[in-house]
Write an enzyme that holds these catalytic residues in place. Sequence first.
Site: not given
Length: 550
Positions: A36, A224-225, A135, A153, A438, A394, A81, A247-248
């Site tokens: 459902r 991150e970013d 960013r 993430k 990725n 991305n 994501y 991470d980047d």
Amino acid sequence: MSLTALPSSTVSAPGLVPGLAPRIPPYFLNTDHRQRCLAQLRSKSTGLEKYIYLSGLKERDPNLFYEVLLGNMLEIIPILYTPTVGDACSSYSHIWRRPEGLYVSIENKGHIKQILQTWPGGLASRIAVVTDGSRILGLGDLGANGLPISIGKLDLYIAGAGIKPTSTVPICLDLGTNTQKFLEDPLYIGVRRKRPGTTEMDAFMEEFMQAMRDVFPMLLVQFEDFSTDNAFRYLDLFRNQYRCFNDDIQGTGAVILSGFINAARLSSAASGKPLSEHRILFFGAGSAGIGVAKQLLSFFSLLGLSEEEAKSSIYTVDSKGLITADRKGLQEHKKFFARTDYQGPPLTNLTDIIGFVKPTALLGLSTIRGAFTEDVVKLMSSLNTRPIIFPLSNPVSLCEVDYSDAIKWTNGSVIFASGSPYKAMEFEGKVYEPGQGNNMYIFPGIGMGAILSKARHVTDAMVEQAAIALSSSLSQEEQSSELVYPRLARIRDISAQIALAVIRAAQKDDVDENTLFRNLGDNALLDYIKAKQWQPCATHNSNASNAPRL
Ligand SMILES: NC(=O)C1=CN([C@@H]2O[C@H](COP(=O)(O)OP(=O)(O)OC[C@H]3O[C@@H](n4cnc5c(N)ncnc54)[C@H](O)[C@@H]3O)[C@@H](O)[C@H]2O)C=CC1
Ligand SMILES: CC(=O)C(=O)O
Ligand SMILES: [Mg+2]
């Protein structure tokens, strides 16, 4: 388990006698509620509506949400994501419905510890994804709208590595934004000021990291970013002081090293040229471009080349063209790969640069949609039997070249991986499958390994071994299909293998505070890691006690 593989489900609900639980429809438990939910999800017409639906489902019933996610990763990950999380971030001030992460504001300076202490997970917290929103993907400075990237993430940590949802902490640092349209938006949810200068930001970050360790002593921080300068700056400042990684820079470096190892093998097998003769051209020299370029030095060093030899095989390009050492005012992070072997007027046109470099591989981390034009791709194809083309920006709206064009313009010879997902396609009677280069393939395993070994730091060797483990994880079938990454459906197994490699590297570097695994063989440790992976408990169709909450 795939939902579609489930029987159409008629499990009875012992104890749920019609009339005794009148708020649940009497025969609700005779149906499969996951189906459902999927039908409701699929009825939404835009990605953003699907994102909002899933966020609501997670709030109503987290177990059910993760059950549906785990059974349908290929369909749902692109919503939580990239690419759809990009839309969610861009419009977060407008779609905001409920608190779902922690905001630490520049206005909290001096009291950051008290803010962190409000997080319900407390000492059980193990992994935080922290962004300052400056960013987000390739979308620029989104300020306080960046929180969904941390949430997305962490959903991948939960789905991909089996980290417990209650151990995760999504954080957005609200430091202002330099994007005028947000400052003028009456619904903007962040502090209405421009971003601080370096001195003010450094003082904030020092207090934040110290407070994180005080409040969450077992926690790993994933940056991150952050905008490129700050991404490099805080990684350098904090990597030997705290349990953290970027991470980047490091996650992307590892995932692309892994895919590149497999791509280079395919390309060299077709051309007959040695692996050591690969030449890699990076289009884009920010945190991701330079992070990947540095990690790809390992590709050559693993073949026995010196650092100088490895460096000479890598070329970088930014918005001003081929990066050369004689350029005035070159940013610090661009200096390492700046070329000294080109004299002449600046090379700014990509086809001219390709003509000069004659690369075997072209990697895009530029945020420039369509930068790999037909001319560019055909030139790569004329230089290589099987060109390696990885458009990694991305979300998909910023990808340097679409998969269908890359296949068409190379007559199917391209070895391709993109940052955001593309579907398999048929070309002249043959089915081609793209790779997804990725960092989502690698950070769940790095995180799991660092958490289980209680690594004091995330070392270079831990990141490199994660990449090697990922590149060796392809099944026979995946290798025969000429894939460069394993299929996403296997991500839990893959993450466990990566975690094992990360733990072994932590032991070698002597940063493992948990030394118990040192005497365990690889098979036993792998079993242990898999047993630690959190599973959602069945929310439906098992028995009445697991029925959805009233
Ligand atoms: N696939 C993956 O796992 C990952 C992908 N990325 C993507 O990589 C992209 C870049 O990220 P960052 O390096 O952090 O951003 P950034 O903004 O620091 O870097 C962009 C780079 O592209 C260059 N550039 C811009 N316009 C150009 C042009 N016209 N010609 C040539 N170069 C140009 C800039 O000079 C800069 O060096 C983003 O889209 C991000 O989503 C980032 C991390 C992971
Ligand atoms: C994938 C990722 O981390 C990025 O695009 O920033
Ligand atoms: Mg990122």
